[in-house]
Design a protein around this motif. Sequence first.
Motif: not given
Length: 427
Positions: A37-39, A279-282, A340-344
């Motif tokens: 959610v944060a990313a 990104t989530p790591l950072k 968030p690995l959604g389509e695209g």
Amino acid sequence: MADYKDKPLICIDFDGTIAQYDGWKGIGVFGEPLPGVAAALARLRDSFRYQICVFTTRGEVDAIRDYLKRNCIPFDYINDAPVMDGQNPGKPPAKYFIDDRAVRFEGSWTRVMRQIEELDEIEMTRNGAAYHVGITDEPAPELPTHACQCGCTTDEASGYVPRYAMKSYGYSLTKDKATGESTWKAIGEAPPVVVSEPESCWCGRELESKGSPDFIGDDVNTMPVCTMHYSCPVHGQYYDKPRGIAISGKARSGKSTLTDMLIKAFPSPSSWHEESIATPLKIEWFKTNCVERFAMGEVADIVSEVNRLKLSDPKVRPGLIVLGQMRRAQDPDYWLKQLPLGEGAIVSDCRFKNEFEYLQQHGFYMIRVNATADTRAARGQMDIDDSSETELDDPEIQWDKVIDNDSTFLVLADNADDVVRKVRRLG
């Protein structure tokens, strides 16, 4: 900074959408932030330039504000926004509403009613009500204890019965007009089940059947069959089309340039966008080391701050490495699950074998970008003796496309166009 009137508003629910929610626990009691959610909100705010309004039935605005800041979840407003002043005092004039209880209206009330019926049915069956026939005297159906290995299970623990399974056993959901209650009613002999049999995955591999023996019988006209039990040995259930693109390559091989080219090459409007495993790591590192600066207002935009963090920066690299290794020791796919690995999605930094396997199993089109050591040195990058640079050098790894990027910018652009054509054709 642009005036708020120049930036569209997006309203996002709190419980069950930002924070985990399994029922009311009391004022000020919030669940943990949902993965990714944060990313996602950071990207909506920074890249898509949305104003974010957390729109919730909760009244404890100060507590929610503290929660969001403590967890570095970007937001602009809570239950209020400047655009709601004057002529817009009621429902916010948002471009989108994101809510776990939302039902999308697309011009058809028939479709809306069908969605609500299905949602009510799922909630009812999860509570065990599917086994209660209610307004009829018919006995409850005898269902297999395990329906399908794809996840459509029927068991006493969850009480969940797939809609198609109930219909296949000769029952339909009926609503009592007097009480408004929905119950299962016998409709007679079980209707034939139509089974679609896809031949192959988009990658060309033959699909495998994952149905369990006690679910799929010899007579498909009487036993319910879930079409999702088909699976590609590589891409799993994502066999209909590529869900996203993942790019791997050494530093300065051209991964970021290729990502930008791909996003621009897909016809507009397009949902293709960049996601980074880093990104989530950072963000988590930032939450641990800089949360006080964010909470005190010294940092206005977490995304801008996080984007300034370079993995090669000697001031932050040791901490990022320790945090990354610690989380991967707990779960090798920890950082992937935050995305968030959604389509695209175009993941621009696939570095490890488990990342390759995870993304491939989730239907991603896998690209390897190669450049010689001399080429990368000319671009300002010497070889790095690190597993993040070498683990995917294995020649046995089967990529969907390999690009040699030792030539010109135009050659790389041609390769990007070729990828776009192929992905669109497969989809």
